[in-house]
Design an enzyme around this catalytic site. Structure first.
Site, PDB file in Angstrom:
ATOM      1  N   ASP A  45       0.848  -1.192   0.000  1.00  0.00           N
ATOM      2  CA  ASP A  45       0.000   0.000   0.000  1.00  0.00           C
ATOM      3  C   ASP A  45       0.890   1.251   0.000  1.00  0.00           C
ATOM      4  OD1 ASP A  45      -3.118   0.803   1.058  1.00  0.00           O
ATOM      5  OD2 ASP A  45      -1.512   2.253   1.465  1.00  0.00           O
ATOM      6  N   ASN A  74      -2.498  13.245  -4.533  1.00  0.00           N
ATOM      7  CA  ASN A  74      -3.700  13.750  -5.217  1.00  0.00           C
ATOM      8  C   ASN A  74      -4.041  15.163  -4.758  1.00  0.00           C
ATOM      9  OD1 ASN A  74      -4.333  11.563  -6.862  1.00  0.00           O
ATOM     10  ND2 ASN A  74      -5.375  10.490  -5.220  1.00  0.00           N
ATOM     11  N   HIS A 105      -4.895  14.576  -9.487  1.00  0.00           N
ATOM     12  CA  HIS A 105      -5.157  13.164  -9.805  1.00  0.00           C
ATOM     13  C   HIS A 105      -4.350  12.646 -10.989  1.00  0.00           C
ATOM     14  CE1 HIS A 105      -8.371  12.731  -6.896  1.00  0.00           C
ATOM     15  NE2 HIS A 105      -8.444  11.456  -7.243  1.00  0.00           N
ATOM     16  N   ASP A 117      -2.270   9.388 -10.952  1.00  0.00           N
ATOM     17  CA  ASP A 117      -2.429   8.272 -11.908  1.00  0.00           C
ATOM     18  C   ASP A 117      -1.073   7.873 -12.489  1.00  0.00           C
ATOM     19  OD1 ASP A 117      -5.109   8.271 -11.503  1.00  0.00           O
ATOM     20  OD2 ASP A 117      -5.668   9.093 -13.456  1.00  0.00           O
ATOM     21  N   GLU A 122      -4.748   2.518  -4.267  1.00  0.00           N
ATOM     22  CA  GLU A 122      -3.269   2.565  -4.254  1.00  0.00           C
ATOM     23  C   GLU A 122      -2.705   1.311  -3.607  1.00  0.00           C
ATOM     24  OE1 GLU A 122      -4.931   2.890  -1.440  1.00  0.00           O
ATOM     25  OE2 GLU A 122      -3.332   3.891  -0.306  1.00  0.00           O
TER      26      GLU A 122
END
Ligand SMILES: Nc1nc2c(ncn2[C@@H]2O[C@H](COP(=O)(O)OP(=O)(O)OP(=O)(O)O)[C@@H](O)[C@H]2O)c(=O)[nH]1
Length: 246
Positions: free
Chosen positions: A114, A122, A127, A131, A158
């Site tokens: 994680d 973000n 974003h 990404d 994530e």
């Protein structure tokens, strides 16, 4: 006669010639017209056939194109059902199928990875950057896991997971550490310059039947410890044996 050549001249009379003209000119006319009509029918039929042939050929070409497009779409749908579009990695479904396919493999290890404080990426960088980071982390993870005959997948958000058939607890821990280091070495940065890191939970099924829920819960608990103990670290759950895995 004698030395004089004998010549014969035939000259039909007008009335004789008239005798040989068709007695029924109407018959000749009808015959001619019939032949002309038959010729027309043959030519017309041939033209129609050629036209139909061209149409069938065009329809066949169109059909073949349609079949190609549909089978490409079908392949795309099947790919999307088992992959993540953003990272192109296998998705949770394919990961679960891989686990089931390796149900009898012992040892069988799983990692859950994680990304730390990903929300900050973000929030501060948007974003799109988030990404792009996920995509790059996915590539890095794949490069590290696949040489170990493992599957690296996007679990969701994530979170990434790896399935490592045949990796024992020690090997799985080492691979997890290589993964953690590799993700850090990708040098993806937060807005304040700090390097993006990840926490990883590891578990190994040593013997006993595979219970996917138990295996994943153990990996998740280990991940939770890695987060709680400061992030950017690997924590391993106690290896699962037949006793614990019931
Ligand atoms: N850009 C982008 N963000 C995503 C995607 N999927 C999930 N996220 C974001 O990932 C973030 C996860 O945040 P949290 O669950 O709070 O976790 P975190 O900030 O990583 O913090 P810790 O896990 O506690 O270290 C959220 O902001 C989600 O919006 C995605 O496909 N693209």
């Amino acid at each position: 006669m004698g030395d004089v050549p004998l010549g014969l001249v035939v000259q039909p009379t007008h009335s004789r010639l008239l005798q040989h003209l068709p007695r029924h000119p109407i018959v000749s006319l009808v015959t001619g017209l019939t032949l002309a009509y038959l010729l027309y029918l043959v030519l017309h039929g041939y033209t129609r056939l050629a036209h139909q042939h061209r149409r069938v050929h065009a329809t066949n070409t169109e059909l073949r194109r349609e079949i190609r497009t549909r089978s490409q779409l079908q392949e795309e749908v099947e790919w999307l059902a088992r992959h993540d579009e953003l990272t192109q990695l296998p998705n949770r479904r394919l990961f679960m199928e891989t686990l089931e396919a390796n149900a009898t493999q012992r040892p069988l290890s799983v990692l859950i990875c994680d990304v730390d404080h990903f929300k900050r990426v973000n929030d501060h960088q948007g974003h799109l950057i988030g990404d792009r980071y996920l995509d790059q982390l996915g590539r890095t993870g794949r490069r590290i896991i696949e040489p170990h005959d493992g599957l690296f997948a996007r679990y969701g958000g994530e979170e990434f997971v790896a399935c490592l058939p045949q990796a024992d607890a020690e090997q799985a821990r080492e691979i997890a550490e290589t993964l953690r280091q590799g993700l850090q070495d990708a040098e993806l940065r937060h807005h304040d310059g700090r390097i993006l890191t990840a926490s990883i939970g590891v578990v190994t099924l040593v013997d006993g039947p595979l219970d996917v829920a138990v295996l994943m819960q153990a990996a998740d608990d280990a991940l939770y410890r890695a987060k709680a103990e400061g992030r950017n670290r690997v924590r391993a759950a106690p290896p699962l044996t037949a006793m614990e895995n019931v």
